[in-house]
Design an enzyme around this catalytic site. Structure first.
Site, PDB file in Angstrom:
ATOM      1  N   PHE A 170       0.801  -1.192   0.107  1.00 13.51           N
ATOM      2  CA  PHE A 170      -0.167  -0.124  -0.182  1.00 13.51           C
ATOM      3  C   PHE A 170       0.918   1.130  -0.074  1.00 13.51           C
ATOM      4  O   PHE A 170       1.761   1.309   0.700  1.00 13.51           O
ATOM      5  CB  PHE A 170      -1.036   0.060   1.139  1.00 13.51           C
ATOM      6  CG  PHE A 170      -1.882   1.024   1.222  1.00 13.51           C
ATOM      7  CD1 PHE A 170      -3.233   0.913   0.288  1.00 13.51           C
ATOM      8  CD2 PHE A 170      -1.975   2.191   1.993  1.00 13.51           C
ATOM      9  CE1 PHE A 170      -4.077   1.633   0.252  1.00 13.51           C
ATOM     10  CE2 PHE A 170      -2.772   3.053   1.955  1.00 13.51           C
ATOM     11  CZ  PHE A 170      -4.028   3.077   1.248  1.00 13.51           C
ATOM     12  N   ASP A 247       1.376  -5.158   8.217  1.00 16.59           N
ATOM     13  CA  ASP A 247       0.365  -4.333   8.066  1.00 16.59           C
ATOM     14  C   ASP A 247      -0.995  -5.176   8.217  1.00 16.59           C
ATOM     15  O   ASP A 247      -1.365  -5.901   7.062  1.00 16.59           O
ATOM     16  CB  ASP A 247       0.381  -3.622   6.614  1.00 16.59           C
ATOM     17  CG  ASP A 247      -0.675  -2.454   6.407  1.00 16.59           C
ATOM     18  OD1 ASP A 247      -1.776  -2.747   6.928  1.00 16.59           O
ATOM     19  OD2 ASP A 247      -0.594  -1.429   5.909  1.00 16.59           O
ATOM     20  N   TYR A 272     -10.760   1.645  11.231  1.00 17.70           N
ATOM     21  CA  TYR A 272     -12.154   1.954  10.357  1.00 17.70           C
ATOM     22  C   TYR A 272     -12.747   1.229   9.602  1.00 17.70           C
ATOM     23  O   TYR A 272     -13.738   1.427   8.750  1.00 17.70           O
ATOM     24  CB  TYR A 272     -11.882   3.261  10.116  1.00 17.70           C
ATOM     25  CG  TYR A 272     -10.605   3.730   9.345  1.00 17.70           C
ATOM     26  CD1 TYR A 272     -10.359   3.239   8.101  1.00 17.70           C
ATOM     27  CD2 TYR A 272      -9.487   4.248   9.768  1.00 17.70           C
ATOM     28  CE1 TYR A 272      -9.353   3.259   7.261  1.00 17.70           C
ATOM     29  CE2 TYR A 272      -8.304   4.325   9.100  1.00 17.70           C
ATOM     30  CZ  TYR A 272      -8.264   3.901   7.789  1.00 17.70           C
ATOM     31  OH  TYR A 272      -7.146   4.098   7.244  1.00 17.70           O
ATOM     32  N   LYS A 273     -12.005  -0.162   9.274  1.00 21.19           N
ATOM     33  CA  LYS A 273     -12.569  -1.108   8.384  1.00 21.19           C
ATOM     34  C   LYS A 273     -13.271  -2.013   9.056  1.00 21.19           C
ATOM     35  O   LYS A 273     -14.570  -2.003   9.361  1.00 21.19           O
ATOM     36  CB  LYS A 273     -11.376  -1.690   7.550  1.00 21.19           C
ATOM     37  CG  LYS A 273     -10.455  -0.568   6.785  1.00 21.19           C
ATOM     38  CD  LYS A 273      -9.299  -1.387   5.977  1.00 21.19           C
ATOM     39  CE  LYS A 273      -8.311  -0.517   5.510  1.00 21.19           C
ATOM     40  NZ  LYS A 273      -9.006   0.354   4.472  1.00 21.19           N
ATOM     41  N   ARG A 421     -13.473  -3.458  -6.071  1.00 26.03           N
ATOM     42  CA  ARG A 421     -13.209  -4.232  -4.956  1.00 26.03           C
ATOM     43  C   ARG A 421     -14.831  -4.431  -4.366  1.00 26.03           C
ATOM     44  O   ARG A 421     -15.447  -3.649  -4.150  1.00 26.03           O
ATOM     45  CB  ARG A 421     -12.371  -3.683  -3.869  1.00 26.03           C
ATOM     46  CG  ARG A 421     -10.746  -3.563  -4.609  1.00 26.03           C
ATOM     47  CD  ARG A 421      -9.965  -3.251  -2.985  1.00 26.03           C
ATOM     48  NE  ARG A 421     -10.459  -2.215  -2.370  1.00 26.03           N
ATOM     49  CZ  ARG A 421      -9.866  -1.734  -1.375  1.00 26.03           C
ATOM     50  NH1 ARG A 421      -8.817  -2.167  -0.821  1.00 26.03           N
ATOM     51  NH2 ARG A 421     -10.349  -0.426  -0.636  1.00 26.03           N
TER      52      ARG A 421
END
Length: 446
Positions: A170, A247, A272-273, A421
């Site tokens: 990322f 990660d 927050y996911k 996605r």
């Protein structure tokens, strides 16, 4: 942004029944979204019927109603990017403002807030990370936590001259690694990887050397959803004395993780996911107990000092995970995720993984039946043990199509250059919602 030997192919939840699946102060709503109007297709009706059957049999189906409905949204397929708020999040925040902050005022620091980064970190560790107490802290943003732990890791490796990172990691991870390497006079070397399968243990074993101080990898590839073999890769790096930072942003709360059992050194993840902490919710950092008293993070602040209120002339770090704090913790940002951790505790991470596999498996069936004939390519591993919580598909028209879908209340996300996605957060997403969303993608394409 789980090794195959730690994720069961057909996990059975040990306690699949929610402790209190329906809020007492809310009128339950049908978790199935309002039906779209798909164009006639022989497979669409069969898929919708199969989805309805799976929803009826789903032991975690009642959890879907614990999340706040979104007006005008019929299919939310982006829970892997921003999780939905729970129904009780607004009241939880209001109670915090009214009582913890509004009534207890500064007394709440002594009563709970000073320890909250550590107690909340321990709860995340216990429920989602396979981490014993005293190794996880909730603190800054993902970017800042990556900077702190990468810096601490390379400082533990004098005489080594490089950081190794997956070339397709990322962007935040790559950018932070670039900055840390420059600050420490190290080379940043990029490890090529297969976009569909990610990095293998054999590739890592070949790439690391006595020059390598730190290896930085995503546990789940943010593009394809491929799961890296954490246990084997960590072991391969350790054979050359290389420290590893994982990660966990796309894996925490979605699949079982075994940080302690895999011998992981450092890990960072967002909340927050799949932990539904809300936009900008603080990240967590994990540091193995054996490394903590030797690891020195670079952002020295009063909350990480050994004597917080001593107002000393010189900095002396606290022991344990408190030393990885810097400034005043973002207490308000820690409130929403606590409700999600309650749900995860009730459902169990093994049961959540089982629901995730069911959702992504059905999504693959729908992709094959409805999207593949239109030239859509699958960019996610098919094997259950190799895929995480999202399914990625590719088509040259997807960037424009995502904008069309958002206008009609179907919300996936787009990843450059041509990927959609389909993010399926297990506790907030139904099988029917999944199929409705994929039918909408087909309709927009055709």
């Amino acid at each position: 942004m789980t090794p195959t030997d730690q994720t069961p192919t057909d996990p059975t939840p040990t306690d699949p029944t929610p402790t209190d699946p329906t809020p007492t102060d809310q009128t339950p709503t049908d978790p199935t979204p309002a039906p779209l109007t798909p164009r006639a297709h022989p497979a669409a009706a069969e898929l919708l019927a199969r989805a309805a059957e799976l929803d009826r049999a789903d032991p975690l189906a009642a959890y879907v109603d614990r999340f706040a409905p979104a007006d005008g949204v019929s299919a939310y397929l982006d829970g892997n990017s921003l999780g939905r708020p729970l129904r009780d999040t607004a009241e939880r925040l209001a109670t915090f403002v009214r009582e913890d902050w509004g009534t207890r005022l500064i007394r709440s620091w002594d009563e709970q807030w000073m320890e909250l980064p550590l107690t909340l970190g321990d709860r995340i560790g216990e429920l989602t990370l396979g981490a014993a107490p005293g190794q996880t802290v909730v603190a800054d943003s993902t970017t800042v936590m990556l900077f702190k732990l990468m810096s601490a890791a390379v400082s533990l490796q004098p005489g080594r001259s490089e950081i190794l990172i997956e070339a397709a990691n990322f962007p935040t991870d790559r950018f932070v690694a670039e900055g840390v390497a420059a600050a420490h006079g190290l080379e940043l070397r990029r490890l090529p990887s297969n976009a569909l399968t990610g990095v293998s243990a054999a590739e890592v074993a070949e790439a690391v050397s006595e020059r390598t101080a730190l290896l930085v990898l995503n546990h789940i590839d943010y593009r394809s959803g491929a799961i890296a073999d954490m246990r084997a890769i960590t072991a391969a790096a350790h054979e050359r004395g290389v420290l590893v930072l994982w990660d966990l942003c796309h894996s925490v709360g979605a699949i079982p993780i075994e940080l302690d059992a895999c011998g992981v050194d450092f890990a960072v993840g967002c909340t927050y996911k799949y932990l539904n902490g809300g936009p900008g919710a603080p990240a967590f950092g994990y540091v193995a107990a054996a490394l903590q008293d030797r690891a020195e993070q670079p952002v020295w602040g009063w909350m990480g000092a050994g004597d917080v209120f001593g107002m000393r002339d010189a900095y002396a770090p606290a022991t344990g995970m408190r030393r990885f704090l810097s400034g005043t913790p973002p207490v308000l940002g820690m409130v929403p995720m606590q409700g999600m951790l309650d749900l995860i505790e009730g459902a169990g991470i093994v049961g959540i993984r089982a629901k995730s596999l069911s959702l992504t498996g059905l999504a693959l069936e729908a992709v094959d039946a409805l999207l593949a004939p239109l030239g859509v390519s699958l960019l996610t591993p098919r094997a259950p043990e190799q895929r995480g919580g999202h399914v990625t598909v590719g088509h040259p028209r997807f960037q424009a199509i995502v904008q069309e879908l958002w206008q009609i209340g179907v919300i996936p996300d787009f990843r450059h250059p041509d990927g959609i996605r389909i993010g399926l957060s297990p506790l907030s997403t139904s099988h029917s919602e999944t199929v409705h969303g994929i039918i909408a993608i087909r309709d927009a394409l055709s």
